[in-house]
Motif scaffolding. Sequence first.
Motif, short mmCIF file in Angstrom:
data_model
loop_
_atom_site.label_atom_id
_atom_site.label_comp_id
_atom_site.label_asym_id
_atom_site.label_seq_id
_atom_site.Cartn_x
_atom_site.Cartn_y
_atom_site.Cartn_z
N LYS A 449 -19.09 18.02 8.52
CA LYS A 449 -19.08 16.87 9.43
C LYS A 449 -18.42 15.64 8.80
N SER A 450 -17.85 15.81 7.63
CA SER A 450 -17.29 14.69 6.88
C SER A 450 -15.75 14.73 6.89
N LEU A 451 -15.15 13.55 6.95
CA LEU A 451 -13.70 13.43 6.99
C LEU A 451 -13.23 12.36 6.00
N ILE A 452 -11.95 12.42 5.67
CA ILE A 452 -11.33 11.38 4.83
C ILE A 452 -10.68 10.35 5.74
N TYR A 453 -10.81 9.07 5.38
CA TYR A 453 -10.03 8.05 6.07
C TYR A 453 -9.29 7.24 5.02
N THR A 454 -8.19 6.65 5.42
CA THR A 454 -7.34 5.90 4.48
C THR A 454 -7.01 4.53 5.04
N SER A 455 -6.59 3.64 4.16
CA SER A 455 -6.08 2.34 4.58
C SER A 455 -4.95 1.95 3.64
N VAL A 456 -4.01 1.17 4.14
CA VAL A 456 -2.87 0.72 3.35
C VAL A 456 -3.21 -0.62 2.70
N SER A 457 -3.02 -0.72 1.40
CA SER A 457 -3.33 -1.94 0.67
C SER A 457 -2.05 -2.57 0.13
N ASN A 458 -2.22 -3.73 -0.46
CA ASN A 458 -1.10 -4.42 -1.12
C ASN A 458 -1.09 -4.17 -2.62
N PHE A 459 -1.98 -3.32 -3.11
CA PHE A 459 -2.06 -3.05 -4.54
C PHE A 459 -0.84 -2.26 -5.00
N SER A 460 -0.35 -2.62 -6.17
CA SER A 460 0.76 -1.87 -6.77
C SER A 460 0.41 -1.32 -8.14
N GLU A 461 -0.74 -1.76 -8.71
CA GLU A 461 -1.19 -1.30 -10.01
C GLU A 461 -2.64 -0.81 -9.91
N PRO A 462 -2.98 0.27 -10.60
CA PRO A 462 -4.37 0.77 -10.56
C PRO A 462 -5.40 -0.27 -10.96
N SER A 463 -5.04 -1.15 -11.90
CA SER A 463 -5.99 -2.15 -12.39
C SER A 463 -6.40 -3.15 -11.32
N GLU A 464 -5.62 -3.24 -10.25
CA GLU A 464 -5.93 -4.19 -9.18
C GLU A 464 -7.01 -3.67 -8.24
N VAL A 465 -7.25 -2.38 -8.26
CA VAL A 465 -8.21 -1.78 -7.33
C VAL A 465 -9.62 -1.92 -7.89
N GLU A 466 -10.51 -2.60 -7.14
CA GLU A 466 -11.87 -2.83 -7.59
C GLU A 466 -12.91 -2.13 -6.72
N GLU A 467 -12.67 -2.05 -5.43
CA GLU A 467 -13.63 -1.41 -4.52
C GLU A 467 -12.89 -0.76 -3.38
N ARG A 468 -13.56 0.17 -2.73
CA ARG A 468 -12.91 0.88 -1.63
C ARG A 468 -12.80 -0.05 -0.42
N PRO A 469 -11.78 0.14 0.43
CA PRO A 469 -11.58 -0.73 1.59
C PRO A 469 -12.56 -0.40 2.71
N GLU A 470 -12.69 -1.34 3.63
CA GLU A 470 -13.51 -1.09 4.83
C GLU A 470 -12.78 -0.14 5.75
N GLN A 471 -13.57 0.57 6.59
CA GLN A 471 -12.95 1.50 7.52
C GLN A 471 -12.18 0.73 8.59
N LEU A 472 -11.01 1.24 8.94
CA LEU A 472 -10.12 0.54 9.85
C LEU A 472 -10.38 0.89 11.30
N GLN A 473 -9.98 0.00 12.18
CA GLN A 473 -9.99 0.26 13.61
C GLN A 473 -8.55 0.28 14.11
N ASN A 474 -8.34 0.88 15.29
CA ASN A 474 -6.99 0.94 15.90
C ASN A 474 -5.98 1.55 14.93
N THR A 475 -6.22 2.77 14.56
CA THR A 475 -5.32 3.45 13.64
C THR A 475 -4.73 4.69 14.28
N ILE A 476 -3.65 5.16 13.68
CA ILE A 476 -3.03 6.40 14.12
C ILE A 476 -3.06 7.40 12.97
#
Length: 521
Positions: A449-476
Amino acid sequence: MGNVSLDKTTKINPTNWLSTSGWQDVVKLSADFSEICDDLNNHIDDWQKWYDLDSPESEDLPCNYSKKLGTFQKLMLLRCFRVDRVYCGVVKYISEIMSDEFITPSNISFDMIHEQSTPTMPVVFILSPGSDPTSELMKLADRYNIENDKFKYLSLGQGQEKHAIELLENAASTGQWLMLQNCHLLLSFTKELEKRLEIIGQAHLDFRLWLTTDPTQNFPIGILQQSLKFPTVGNRDDYIKFIDELPLENSPEVFGLHPNAEIGYFTQAAKEMWSSLIELQPQTAVGSTGTSREDFIDNLGKDILTKIPVEYDLIKVKRTFGLNLSPRAIVLFQELERFNKLIKIMKINLTQLRKAIAGEIGMDSVLESISNSLFNGSLPQVWAKLAPATRKNLGGWMDHFQRRIVQYSNWAGGNEPVVMWLSGLHIPQTYLAALVQMACRKNNWLLDKSLIYTSVSNFSEPSEVEERPEQLQNTIKTPAYTTSNRRNAMGDGLVFEADLETTEHISLWVLQGVCLIMNTD
């Protein structure tokens, strides 16, 4: 094929719009065009305006290069900046150097149609107003000595079904030509005709079936699938004159497509053309630097060997992770096992190839194939079978190979990546599945019953990522493919579906064929 050297230039690309491979090609070309790098750096805006044109091959080059360079040299420069326009540039080159005769498609003749036809393959003529292929077909019959009693034709209409079936059976058994005209007026019979053609058995070798019909959506698909199809026009001479006046290249707008639709088509066409030219080039010639083919291959093989790491010690790596293994660690072990096979075969192949060049052992078909690939700057097939799908040349693939080494080495040392470079994995789907498994264990969710969801960020370096993004609405849901080949009929090539935020209706992007590509060509 552009710059296929494994050694990349240290010169900095002065633009933000020219690709890395394009800049490498420009630097390589500067050996013959000594001022090109400086001219590009000093006139960036002029070059970008030319670069952004829909048809740069038809416009003047910046910095007066149109007058400085010959016709073929202009093609070399076009190759560096706009690979997608090389095919059109070559067409223009042939037209200027030779003549339009060598690039103009020949008109389809009735003789050509007859050569392609078979007793079991009907020929369907799609009629246009005022057209009738009957007279041309009768002339064709005369040229092939088909006498009047062996050329039968019937204009279909109400009550003609029985007569048409009798003519069909007789023609098939005696080797006659049968022309059934205006099939669109008796569509009920065409469905019966479809069945008859399936059970007609062994027809006479001289039997030919010719059908004419107006364009109609209800024409049996079975007949269309097994037939040759040709459009007809009212006046053939006027038609040929009209065709001659049309441009040789149709813009995407003619088919209701975005101008970018032809970029992929022409890029692929150029690559296929280069592949054909490479296969035709001499395989024993001495290069412009005076280096023989064998020396070039030997030096390249030696260079690649220095870039290949030792095989990973899986026992040591597993000991590093201990007994409490996560699904991601298991993925690492599987990846390293596959990567070791690639490393091993590369070392064996290159070592044997160098010995064969030195005359110590014989050159078999596998080593010959590898030597040809190295000389042409392409990836050997024996290596490609053990690596992720790719369309890169040898130089681009080696860059990708070395980046994979860095990621695997860091990961194998116990430093599980905060950000994973999916394109560097052999089977990225397994890593994504591992993420789902770990999330389900942590949160007591049901796996199915589980799925993966993704979001596009402005990060370009791994060190910039601190937490996972919120789930998006209106996506394709957008497919992410390994290469620009997308996927085959079996679905191979599709990695996952990414969620992309959009303010437009999703049908817009579906019709545009939007996707993500994990590896550039």
